[in-house]
Design a protein around this motif. Structure first.
Motif: not given
Length: 99
Positions: A26-34
């Motif tokens: 359920g992570l967003t792309n921004q959360e995955i990047a972080a």
């Protein structure tokens, strides 16, 4: 490709599989990047490549693909218990939750 055939022509790299797992959680792309300490643009590129390789059109279809082919495990659903070096098949059956 038939429904019973493994998608061997669509092999994902270890990093792509890692990203699929994070998308499925359920992570967003921004959360995955972080989480992976990479840029959002890199995540965007990975997801675009993953969608192409898996022949899926969006994140929802990707998660369904990953579940169908056993690429992700969500809340003990679609999980298999693989033997470890110190675990026998009999141990696995005795550890399996009873219904």
């Amino acid at each position: 490709m038939s429904n019973h055939e493994s998608p061997t022509s669509n092999v994902l790299s270890d990093r792509e599989l890692q990203i699929v797992e994070l998308v499925a959680s359920g992570l967003t792309n921004q959360e995955i990047a972080a989480r992976l300490d990479i840029s959002k643009r890199t995540v965007d590129n990975h997801i675009s490549n993953i969608l192409t390789k898996t022949e899926t059109e969006n994140r929802t279809a990707l998660v369904l693909w990953a579940l169908q082919w056993g690429k992700v495990c969500l809340d003990q659903w679609n999980c298999c218990m693989l033997p470890t070096a110190n675990t026998t098949i009999e141990d696995q059956h005795s550890e399996a939750p009873s219904e």
